[in-house]
Design a protein around this motif. Sequence first.
Motif, mmCIF file in Angstrom:
data_model
loop_
_atom_site.group_PDB
_atom_site.id
_atom_site.type_symbol
_atom_site.label_atom_id
_atom_site.label_comp_id
_atom_site.label_asym_id
_atom_site.label_seq_id
_atom_site.Cartn_x
_atom_site.Cartn_y
_atom_site.Cartn_z
ATOM 1 N N GLN A 106 0.301 1.711 29.705
ATOM 2 C CA GLN A 106 -1.042 2.084 30.133
ATOM 3 C C GLN A 106 -1.271 3.588 29.999
ATOM 4 O OE1 GLN A 106 -1.430 0.511 34.092
ATOM 5 N NE2 GLN A 106 -1.079 -1.587 33.406
ATOM 6 N N LEU A 107 -0.289 4.384 30.383
ATOM 7 C CA LEU A 107 -0.416 5.837 30.250
ATOM 8 C C LEU A 107 -0.434 6.265 28.788
ATOM 9 C CD1 LEU A 107 1.901 7.025 33.160
ATOM 10 C CD2 LEU A 107 -0.589 7.235 33.030
ATOM 11 N N ALA A 108 0.320 5.570 27.942
ATOM 12 C CA ALA A 108 0.295 5.883 26.508
ATOM 13 C C ALA A 108 -1.070 5.556 25.908
ATOM 14 C CB ALA A 108 1.400 5.119 25.784
ATOM 15 N N VAL A 109 -1.676 4.452 26.334
ATOM 16 C CA VAL A 109 -3.026 4.114 25.869
ATOM 17 C C VAL A 109 -4.021 5.170 26.337
ATOM 18 C CG1 VAL A 109 -4.909 2.447 26.154
ATOM 19 C CG2 VAL A 109 -2.611 1.643 25.647
ATOM 20 N N LEU A 110 -3.875 5.628 27.568
ATOM 21 C CA LEU A 110 -4.763 6.664 28.088
ATOM 22 C C LEU A 110 -4.608 7.970 27.317
ATOM 23 C CD1 LEU A 110 -6.913 7.255 30.209
ATOM 24 C CD2 LEU A 110 -5.085 7.975 31.750
ATOM 25 N N VAL A 111 -3.391 8.308 26.921
ATOM 26 C CA VAL A 111 -3.172 9.488 26.080
ATOM 27 C C VAL A 111 -3.936 9.330 24.770
ATOM 28 C CG1 VAL A 111 -1.442 10.660 24.643
ATOM 29 C CG2 VAL A 111 -0.972 10.264 27.036
ATOM 30 N N GLY A 112 -3.854 8.142 24.176
ATOM 31 C CA GLY A 112 -4.561 7.893 22.920
ATOM 32 C C GLY A 112 -6.067 7.997 23.071
ATOM 33 N N VAL A 113 -6.605 7.448 24.151
ATOM 34 C CA VAL A 113 -8.053 7.499 24.381
ATOM 35 C C VAL A 113 -8.509 8.939 24.565
ATOM 36 C CG1 VAL A 113 -9.863 6.898 26.052
ATOM 37 C CG2 VAL A 113 -8.242 5.166 25.296
ATOM 38 N N GLN A 114 -7.762 9.706 25.358
ATOM 39 C CA GLN A 114 -8.146 11.093 25.593
ATOM 40 C C GLN A 114 -7.989 11.939 24.336
ATOM 41 O OE1 GLN A 114 -7.203 12.906 29.531
ATOM 42 N NE2 GLN A 114 -5.948 11.072 29.743
ATOM 43 N N ALA A 115 -6.938 11.703 23.563
ATOM 44 C CA ALA A 115 -6.753 12.456 22.321
ATOM 45 C C ALA A 115 -7.873 12.138 21.334
ATOM 46 C CB ALA A 115 -5.392 12.138 21.706
ATOM 47 N N LEU A 116 -8.238 10.871 21.217
ATOM 48 C CA LEU A 116 -9.342 10.482 20.343
ATOM 49 C C LEU A 116 -10.655 11.113 20.809
ATOM 50 C CD1 LEU A 116 -10.330 8.742 17.966
ATOM 51 C CD2 LEU A 116 -10.680 6.896 19.602
#
Length: 133
Positions: A106-116
């Motif tokens: 979940q935290l890795a997905v959140l990193v991806g969303v914020q980076a995008l």
Amino acid sequence: MSSIEPNWLSLLWFTLFAAICGISLLIVTGMFPLGHDPEGRRRSGLTVLLVLGNAALLLALAIGTGIYGYNELRWSSLVAVTGLIILFAPGLFEEWRWPIGGIRTQLAVLVGVQALALVTLSQIGGTVLPFAS
């Protein structure tokens, strides 16, 4: 719409980025204190690193979103949308269902969303953001 906010496309982008910031803030603040999870178990080093990475990305995204909104929108639109995000982000967070695995995923997905979101923000707000290319 132009009498309320003439730059309505920027208003939509700002709303999206502010919503990502609001939900991310709730997720990241729920991860503190870093040493232990709510069940009292110790968190691994990777989980702590993901939480800190999310916090850093959230800070950059919030600052960029604020600068973008300040430069592109009317003051009244900026205040109204920010207030609505603050008001409704907890409700969105409560309805958020994570169908994916554990906390690291979940935290890795959140990193991806914020980076995008940061990449998108730097592309559309390139003339007003100091860190954009």
